[in-house]
Scaffold this motif. Structure first.
Motif, PDB file in Angstrom:
ATOM      1  N   LEU A   1       0.846  -1.185   0.000  1.00  0.00           N
ATOM      2  CA  LEU A   1       0.000   0.000   0.000  1.00  0.00           C
ATOM      3  C   LEU A   1       0.886   1.241   0.000  1.00  0.00           C
ATOM      4  O   LEU A   1       2.021   1.206   0.450  1.00  0.00           O
ATOM      5  N   PRO A   2       0.388   2.378  -0.496  1.00  0.00           N
ATOM      6  CA  PRO A   2       1.213   3.588  -0.554  1.00  0.00           C
ATOM      7  C   PRO A   2       1.643   4.029   0.845  1.00  0.00           C
ATOM      8  O   PRO A   2       0.850   4.063   1.781  1.00  0.00           O
ATOM      9  N   LEU A   3       2.934   4.368   0.970  1.00  0.00           N
ATOM     10  CA  LEU A   3       3.463   4.930   2.214  1.00  0.00           C
ATOM     11  C   LEU A   3       3.287   6.447   2.189  1.00  0.00           C
ATOM     12  O   LEU A   3       3.605   7.095   1.198  1.00  0.00           O
ATOM     13  N   MET A   4       2.784   7.027   3.287  1.00  0.00           N
ATOM     14  CA  MET A   4       2.591   8.470   3.386  1.00  0.00           C
ATOM     15  C   MET A   4       3.370   8.966   4.612  1.00  0.00           C
ATOM     16  O   MET A   4       3.121   8.519   5.729  1.00  0.00           O
ATOM     17  N   MET A   5       4.339   9.874   4.371  1.00  0.00           N
ATOM     18  CA  MET A   5       5.195  10.375   5.441  1.00  0.00           C
ATOM     19  C   MET A   5       5.194  11.896   5.418  1.00  0.00           C
ATOM     20  O   MET A   5       5.222  12.501   4.348  1.00  0.00           O
ATOM     21  N   ASP A   6       5.204  12.489   6.615  1.00  0.00           N
ATOM     22  CA  ASP A   6       5.117  13.943   6.753  1.00  0.00           C
ATOM     23  C   ASP A   6       6.367  14.455   7.468  1.00  0.00           C
ATOM     24  O   ASP A   6       6.497  14.347   8.676  1.00  0.00           O
ATOM     25  N   ASP A   7       7.367  15.008   6.669  1.00  0.00           N
ATOM     26  CA  ASP A   7       8.600  15.606   7.204  1.00  0.00           C
ATOM     27  C   ASP A   7       9.240  14.714   8.273  1.00  0.00           C
ATOM     28  O   ASP A   7       9.425  15.105   9.421  1.00  0.00           O
ATOM     29  N   THR A   8       9.592  13.487   7.879  1.00  0.00           N
ATOM     30  CA  THR A   8      10.090  12.504   8.840  1.00  0.00           C
ATOM     31  C   THR A   8      11.594  12.596   9.067  1.00  0.00           C
ATOM     32  O   THR A   8      12.109  11.966   9.972  1.00  0.00           O
ATOM     33  N   PHE A   9      12.347  13.371   8.258  1.00  0.00           N
ATOM     34  CA  PHE A   9      13.801  13.324   8.305  1.00  0.00           C
ATOM     35  C   PHE A   9      14.431  14.686   8.611  1.00  0.00           C
ATOM     36  O   PHE A   9      15.568  14.946   8.242  1.00  0.00           O
ATOM     37  N   VAL A  10      13.707  15.589   9.252  1.00  0.00           N
ATOM     38  CA  VAL A  10      14.215  16.950   9.432  1.00  0.00           C
ATOM     39  C   VAL A  10      15.373  17.015  10.408  1.00  0.00           C
ATOM     40  O   VAL A  10      16.149  17.970  10.387  1.00  0.00           O
ATOM     41  N   ASN A  11      15.534  16.037  11.311  1.00  0.00           N
ATOM     42  CA  ASN A  11      16.594  16.073  12.320  1.00  0.00           C
ATOM     43  C   ASN A  11      17.817  15.255  11.932  1.00  0.00           C
ATOM     44  O   ASN A  11      18.696  15.012  12.767  1.00  0.00           O
ATOM     45  N   PHE A  12      17.883  14.761  10.668  1.00  0.00           N
ATOM     46  CA  PHE A  12      19.024  13.983  10.220  1.00  0.00           C
ATOM     47  C   PHE A  12      20.097  14.915   9.659  1.00  0.00           C
ATOM     48  O   PHE A  12      19.785  15.981   9.109  1.00  0.00           O
ATOM     49  N   ASP A  13      21.380  14.479   9.763  1.00  0.00           N
ATOM     50  CA  ASP A  13      22.430  15.236   9.085  1.00  0.00           C
ATOM     51  C   ASP A  13      22.390  14.911   7.594  1.00  0.00           C
ATOM     52  O   ASP A  13      21.613  14.068   7.132  1.00  0.00           O
ATOM     53  N   ASP A  14      23.255  15.602   6.812  1.00  0.00           N
ATOM     54  CA  ASP A  14      23.188  15.466   5.350  1.00  0.00           C
ATOM     55  C   ASP A  14      23.463  14.039   4.904  1.00  0.00           C
ATOM     56  O   ASP A  14      22.794  13.512   3.999  1.00  0.00           O
ATOM     57  N   ARG A  15      24.447  13.384   5.543  1.00  0.00           N
ATOM     58  CA  ARG A  15      24.798  12.029   5.101  1.00  0.00           C
ATOM     59  C   ARG A  15      23.670  11.042   5.380  1.00  0.00           C
ATOM     60  O   ARG A  15      23.308  10.248   4.525  1.00  0.00           O
TER      61      ARG A  15
END
Length: 998
Positions: A942-956
């Motif tokens: 089924l389609p995955l729906m995510m809302d700004d889940t990676f804002v606290n990650f560094d660039d790598r």
């Protein structure tokens, strides 16, 4: 085995939802990034997709309803694709009457809400939001999860999509305890058991007084049964009486219906056309009118034809009218073309100047044909953008590698300095060998294998002696207690000797002696053990003292041992430092290889840019730094050349048009005998026009007559056809009615009308009569016969009522006697109360048994699911976690002591979830959610729906998690990712990004 669900969202069309009105978006398979600033509509679209699949948010829920303002239609359409059904459209609209759901396929409706649930194979809102739709709210709880809790969560989320069953399982035991506890008093079943015992005791007393009471009860039951039977007969008789009265009331209608049936049998069932008489009247009236008009118009046509024969005119000039009028427009266009040639010539000079300027900027002097042949397609432009984006990415990677190189270099230097310190503290090899030889000689001189070993053995014996002495003290206390017991026994035996015979005296003395002997042996055994340990301790103390005396004057042996131990510790740290240095050198070597790889990729990218520039004859220095700008100028040059060719072609075309116009004017002047040698084209045209107007005046009158003749001719032809048609319709209507004349036709029509009226009256009567419409059954009886039957039935009813009244009086007397025997109602109340208590007890017992069975089944299912499915999900979670942290954390596990969720790093160390950084904790959370969504049994697509889940990650880490999403998207999984962050958007291609405007 669950049914597989594969769903791909293709398109949304919002009629009105929140602030969005008439809004459409298309989605593709794989990753779809919805990028926009705050309040751009991301959350609205997020909620809209849930609403289309599972229904609008309810007012009772905490989620916003997104109802639009201004009377806009609330709802929209969602286009999805299912593997077994193809493309379907889900439409939901909400209004004042409620919510309406429709499902369409190929433009036709195929179902509603229930059919949609069948297509979704049981997936509901709770299941979807728990598994496939998530954000970072759950990160706050991850640190306190343990294996049992996460296993239960995965089970309930995988089955029902929510924690309602979890709450049910937790509440089952509580409900069972509220019903029954083996030693409880407050639970309901325990209270009922106490009440039943008391009720049974009271009822037993009351039953002893029931002999006479039971006889009255038996008579009461007989009378009640007799009264009930008579009442049933009375009701049956009353129903029959109502039937007879209705029969008599409807008898005139029954007789009328019988007469209508007889008349219908007399009338023949002809095939007279419907509305035949009215149709025949219309046809005859129209036919007579059309024939009269046809004769009048025929006379007018003959007179006009005679007048036309008298007029003659020159037809050659009149036929040139349109050509003369067109010539006026041609002359206007002639003059316009001359002005256009002048303007285009000036514009051509300006374009050539722009072309020269662009070639000068690019330091190029290519021929126009060469420039036009260059490939400046969209694909080339996109290729340049991709290469320049790759070059910028390489520059960014170079900065990261430089930073990482400096960090790893500092770490390596620190390790080298640490190793140098350890190396300076190490003993020289010859000094260490000398100290080891001296210490070994000291060890060989000890008789017990070394003073240290002897001291350790002595210490162990002393500890053991302390434990034995403690046990002896406890044994002595027990012995004292036993002696007290023996004394009490002796006193008891003495008392027994006084009461009974002397034979018990020997038994009492014997028991006392055995007990004292047993206590004495226990005491002696403990003392023996303690004394043996004292001897061993004394032996080892003498050995240690002898060893110390034999090595007097060698007190520095302790210093030797300490130096050797310190050197061993330093050597161990030095060897570990060497291992860490080798690992750091491997990392450093990896960075050098990364630099080499970066250099190769940079050179390859530059060669590709230069190759593209060479293809367009652009200098290399421009190709490496300004290829996009050069490409845009080449596009402008191509557009200028095309514009120049278009203008030149326009000038040539205008000249050709002028030549064509001049030839047409000369030809027209020749036809009208006008000289074309005059320089002014307007004067030539004026002479031609004067001659044309003279010819047209004569022709106009002739044409007017011809048009009138033509109009009358065209008017007569349809009149004649109408007359023929009306005659054919008249004959057809006679044929349908099977009549040969108009008189017969009208006679048949009257009979058909009468039959229709009778059938209408029959239908009305059958509705009024209902069951009495069966005339053969009911018409035979007369009113007098029905009166006799009604009178007899009324008499029968009266006799039944008298019997019932007599039985009721006797029943009242019996009930009075029963009441008198019951005194204050004790027997009846006790019986009722006891039966009620039994029923309540049985209901509660069944309820408790159901709860116990449900709890057992649920616990068994949870354990089975945890044993079978939880390892699969945990393995997938570890796979994602290892990839997302670049191997820093190898796996996720749960502590056996109940400490909860922990992560194991590459060194084998363990870190609790509460001690993780926010970014790492979010990575663990994302790994769990993705693993659950992609391994859930039967519903993993089924389609995955995510809302700004990676804002606290560094660039790598952001790059790695986005790379994982792309991989998941390539495996036929659709992902809808909402973000408002530019740096995340830049990691996706333009085809994957959907920009939302505020």
């Amino acid at each position: 085995m669950r049914r597989q669900v594969t769903l791909f969202i293709k398109r949304i069309h919002i009629y009105g939802y929140g602030r969005l009105e008439n809004y459409q978006l298309d989605f593709s398979p794989g990753v779809n990034v919805l990028y926009g600033e705050n309040e751009a509509g991301k959350s609205t679209i997020f909620s809209f997709i849930h609403a289309m699949l599972f229904g609008f948010p309810q007012r009772s829920q905490s989620a916003p309803s997104y109802e639009p303002n201004g009377g806009v239609k609330y709802g929209g359409r969602l286009t999805v694709e299912l593997p077994d059904n193809g493309e379907i459209i889900i439409e939901r609209i909400k209004n004042t009457q409620g919510s309406e759901c429709r499902v369409y396929q190929d433009g036709r409706p195929i179902g509603s809400e229930q059919d949609l649930q069948e297509l979704l194979k049981g997936v509901d809102r709770g299941f979807y939001e728990s598994i496939y739709s998530f954000n970072l709210d759950g990160i706050q709880e991850i640190s306190r999860l343990n294996e049992e809790e996460i296993g239960r969560y995965l089970f309930f989320a995988g089955i029902s999509g929510s924690e309602r069953l979890w709450e049910l399982e937790n509440g089952l035991q509580k409900q069972m305890d509220q019903l029954f506890k083996p030693s409880g008093k407050k639970p309901e079943i325990n209270q009922k058991l106490t009440q039943l015992k008391e009720s049974s005791r009271q009822l037993q007393k009351a039953i002893e007084r029931e002999n006479e009471y039971n006889q009255f009860l038996e008579r009461q039951e007989q009378l009640s049964k007799s009264i009930a039977e008579n009442r049933a007969l009375l009701e049956e008789s009353k129903d029959k009486l109502v039937h007879l009265r209705d029969w008599k009331r409807l008898l005139p209608g029954i007789q009328e219906l019988s007469a209508i049936n007889s008349r219908l049998r007399e009338l023949s069932e002809g095939h007279f056309p419907a509305g035949g008489i009215k149709r025949m009247d219309t046809i005859e009236a129209e036919r007579l009118a059309k024939e009269t008009l046809f004769k009048s118009q025929s006379s007018k046509l003959a007179a006009l034809k005679a007048e036309r024969q008298k007029i003659t005119y020159n037809d050659q000039w009149s036929q040139m009218e349109s050509a003369v009028h067109r010539m006026e427009r041609v002359i206007d266009n002639w003059e316009v073309q001359e002005g256009e040639i002048k303007a285009k010539s000036i514009e051509l000079e300006h374009i050539e100047a722009r072309m020269y300027k662009l070639q000068d900027e690019l330091h190029m002097n290519l021929e126009e044909a060469r420039i036009v042949s260059l490939d400046t397609s969209v694909f080339r432009k996109e290729e340049i953008k991709q290469l320049e984006l790759e070059m910028r990415t390489l520059q960014k990677r170079k900065s990261e590698l430089d930073s990482q190189f400096e960090q790893e270099k500092i770490k390596l230097e620190q390790l080298e300095r640490t190793l140098a310190v350890y190396e300076s503290k190490l003993l020289p090899d010859d000094e260490r060998a000398r100290l080891e030889e001296r210490y070994k000689a000291f060890q060989r001189s000890l008789g017990l294998g070394g003073e240290k070993e002897a001291l350790e053995t002595l210490e162990r014996l002393k500890n053991r002696r302390e434990k034995v002495k403690g046990a002896e003290r406890k044994a002595v206390a027990k012995q004292k207690q036993a002696l007290g017991l023996a004394g009490l026994l002796i006193i008891t035996v003495s008392i027994l000797l006084i009461i009974v015979s002397n034979m018990l005296l020997g038994l009492g003395i014997g028991l006392g002696g055995i007990l004292l002997l047993f206590l004495f042996k226990q005491l002696m055994g403990s003392q023996a053990k303690s004394s043996e340990l004292d001897e061993e301790i004394l032996y080892f103390e003498e050995k240690v003292a002898q060893s110390s005396r034999s090595f007097e004057g060698r007190g520095d042996i302790g210093l030797t041992e300490r130096l050797l131990m310190e050197d061993a510790q330093i050597r161990d740290q030095y060897e570990k430092g060497l291992v860490r240095k080798e690992q750091q050198e491997e990392i450093f070597e990896g960075l050098i290889q990364a630099f080499e790889k970066w250099e190769r990729e940079k050179q390859l990218c530059e060669r590709r840019l230069i190759a593209l520039g060479n293809e367009w004859s652009i200098p290399e220095e421009i190709s490496q730094s300004m290829l996009s700008e050069a490409f845009e100028r080449l596009e402008s040059m191509k557009e200028i050349i095309l514009e120049k060719n278009r203008i030149q072609a326009s000038i040539n075309e205008a000249k050709n048009v002028i030549g064509t116009h001049k030839a047409k004017l000369e030809n027209l002047a020749q036809i009208f005998d006008v000289s074309a040698d005059q320089p002014n084209k307007r004067e030539i045209y004026s002479l031609i026009k004067q001659k044309l107007e003279a010819a047209l005046r004569v022709k106009s009158e002739s044409i007017r007559l011809e048009e009138r003749i033509h109009d009358l001719t065209e008017e007569l032809e349809p009149l004649e056809e109408v007359c023929k048609r009306l005659m054919a319709e008249r004959e057809k209507l006679l044929k349908e009615a099977h009549c040969t004349s108009i008189t017969d036709f009208y006679q048949c029509g009257k009979e058909a009308e009468e039959r229709e009226q009778l059938l209408a009256a029959k239908r009305q009567l059958m509705i009024q009569l209902g069951d009495f419409a069966d005339t053969e059954r009911y018409v035979s009886a007369s009113a007098a016969e029905l009166d006799d039957q009604i009178s007899g039935e009324e008499d029968y009813c009266s006799s039944l009522e008298q019997l019932i009244e007599t039985g009721r009086k006797e029943l009242a007397a019996i009930q009075y006697d029963i009441k008198r025997l019951e005194e204050d109602g004790t027997v009846e109340a006790l019986q009722f109360n006891h039966q009620k208590l039994l029923e309540d007890f049985e209901d509660m017992s069944r309820k408790w048994a159901k709860l116990a069975v449900a709890k057992g089944i649920l616990q068994e299912t949870i354990q089975k699911y945890k044993n079978e499915r939880f390892p699969v999900i945990l393995n997938k979670t570890n796979e994602y976690l290892f990839y997302l942290t670049n191997g820093k954390y190898e796996k996720m596990l749960f502590a056996d002591n109940g400490a909860g969720l922990m992560l194991q790093d590459y060194n084998g160390g363990f870190i609790h979830a509460r001690d993780l950084s926010r970014g790492t904790a979010e990575l663990a959370y994302v790994s769990i959610r993705l693993a659950l969504a992609l391994t859930i049994e039967g519903r993993n697509n089924l389609p995955l729906m995510m809302d700004d889940t990676f804002v606290n990650f560094d660039d790598r880490r952001t790059e790695r998690v986005l790379s994982l999403l792309r991989k998941i998207g390539q495996e036929n999984h659709q992902i809808l990712f909402m973000t408002c962050h530019q740096k995340i958007k830049e990691n996706f291609t333009p085809q994957e990004v959907i920009s939302l405007m505020r």
